[in-house]
Design a protein around this motif. Sequence first.
Motif, PDB file in Angstrom:
ATOM      1  N   PRO A 190       0.822  -1.219   0.000  1.00  0.00           N
ATOM      2  CA  PRO A 190       0.000   0.000   0.000  1.00  0.00           C
ATOM      3  C   PRO A 190       0.854   1.266   0.000  1.00  0.00           C
ATOM      4  O   PRO A 190       1.964   1.289   0.537  1.00  0.00           O
ATOM      5  N   THR A 191       0.287   2.311  -0.575  1.00  0.00           N
ATOM      6  CA  THR A 191       1.041   3.552  -0.722  1.00  0.00           C
ATOM      7  C   THR A 191       0.998   4.427   0.525  1.00  0.00           C
ATOM      8  O   THR A 191       1.717   5.419   0.603  1.00  0.00           O
ATOM      9  N   ALA A 199      -6.076  -2.794   3.081  1.00  0.00           N
ATOM     10  CA  ALA A 199      -5.399  -3.851   2.328  1.00  0.00           C
ATOM     11  C   ALA A 199      -5.182  -5.092   3.189  1.00  0.00           C
ATOM     12  O   ALA A 199      -5.339  -6.228   2.717  1.00  0.00           O
ATOM     13  N   ILE A 200      -4.849  -4.907   4.470  1.00  0.00           N
ATOM     14  CA  ILE A 200      -4.635  -6.044   5.369  1.00  0.00           C
ATOM     15  C   ILE A 200      -5.947  -6.781   5.616  1.00  0.00           C
ATOM     16  O   ILE A 200      -5.977  -8.019   5.678  1.00  0.00           O
ATOM     17  N   GLN A 249      -8.407  -5.822  -5.716  1.00  0.00           N
ATOM     18  CA  GLN A 249      -8.671  -4.719  -4.785  1.00  0.00           C
ATOM     19  C   GLN A 249      -7.397  -4.291  -4.061  1.00  0.00           C
ATOM     20  O   GLN A 249      -7.172  -3.093  -3.834  1.00  0.00           O
ATOM     21  N   ILE A 250      -6.542  -5.278  -3.691  1.00  0.00           N
ATOM     22  CA  ILE A 250      -5.261  -4.943  -3.061  1.00  0.00           C
ATOM     23  C   ILE A 250      -4.396  -4.138  -4.017  1.00  0.00           C
ATOM     24  O   ILE A 250      -3.779  -3.146  -3.640  1.00  0.00           O
ATOM     25  N   LYS A 251      -4.344  -4.559  -5.277  1.00  0.00           N
ATOM     26  CA  LYS A 251      -3.550  -3.835  -6.288  1.00  0.00           C
ATOM     27  C   LYS A 251      -3.958  -2.364  -6.368  1.00  0.00           C
ATOM     28  O   LYS A 251      -3.115  -1.475  -6.515  1.00  0.00           O
ATOM     29  N   GLU A 252      -5.264  -2.132  -6.287  1.00  0.00           N
ATOM     30  CA  GLU A 252      -5.761  -0.765  -6.403  1.00  0.00           C
ATOM     31  C   GLU A 252      -5.354   0.094  -5.210  1.00  0.00           C
ATOM     32  O   GLU A 252      -5.367   1.328  -5.298  1.00  0.00           O
TER      33      GLU A 252
END
Length: 254
Positions: A190-191, A199-200, A249-252
């Motif tokens: 994540p950014t 994300a987790i 969704q994690i990629k996003e």
Amino acid sequence: MREWLINRLEIPPRTVLNRKIPKKAFFTQADLSTSEKEMFTAQVEGTYLLSVMNQQSTNIPIYQDEEFHYAEVVWIYVELRLTKNINRIIGAVHKSIPNPVVLIIGSSECRVLLSTSHKRLNKNDKTRVVAEQPTITDWFKPMEADTAYSKLLNALVVSNLSFESLHSIYDDIYQWIRCEEMIQLVGAIPTSSDKREEAINILNNVQKYRKEVEQLQQDQKGQLDFGAKMDLHMKMKIKEQEINSQLQQIKELC
């Protein structure tokens, strides 16, 4: 490598010790089995206390409640001769030290891995702690630039962490190290810390669905009826599609 990591993570100079710890010190602090002691002696080249973060050295408050008593966060570096039985070595280190440990393991190939383990107070004896299941990254080369792992190290730079309490700073490290599994799955992390929590949560779902797929695979192996096999196969496909959706969704968020 030790000095490089201290500088890379910008560990505050007031907390840095970077001194060798006798391997026998781990034996006296924990109830290690004979085989664990032999493994530790044979496979570990050296152990080093990189840093001790406490209220005096950082001005970060001690944290205490019914579950935790965090008065220090300890950074340990272990240099290996061999990389066999790595999980047992990691478990032995976490078990040996009552304070929460940020553990860095180094290999002869200039690779490292990171590990954390929250320490909860023993419900029956508050003078003792129980180490949770360690979170462990894969091996990576920390000096490589512009990689997902270099971004992970950027997130772990001490000045980027939460300074609310010694528990919060350790949990911040712990959560970022959990994100390393996302590097293996989608090639990124994540950014921001805001996106990290979401994300987790999604990662937890992925792990749950993967276990369900594994169970369906086991059920299918023991099934003789063709129709039942196909039914289990379709259930697996649905779960796998859900996993792929969750990974997207994690990629996003990365």
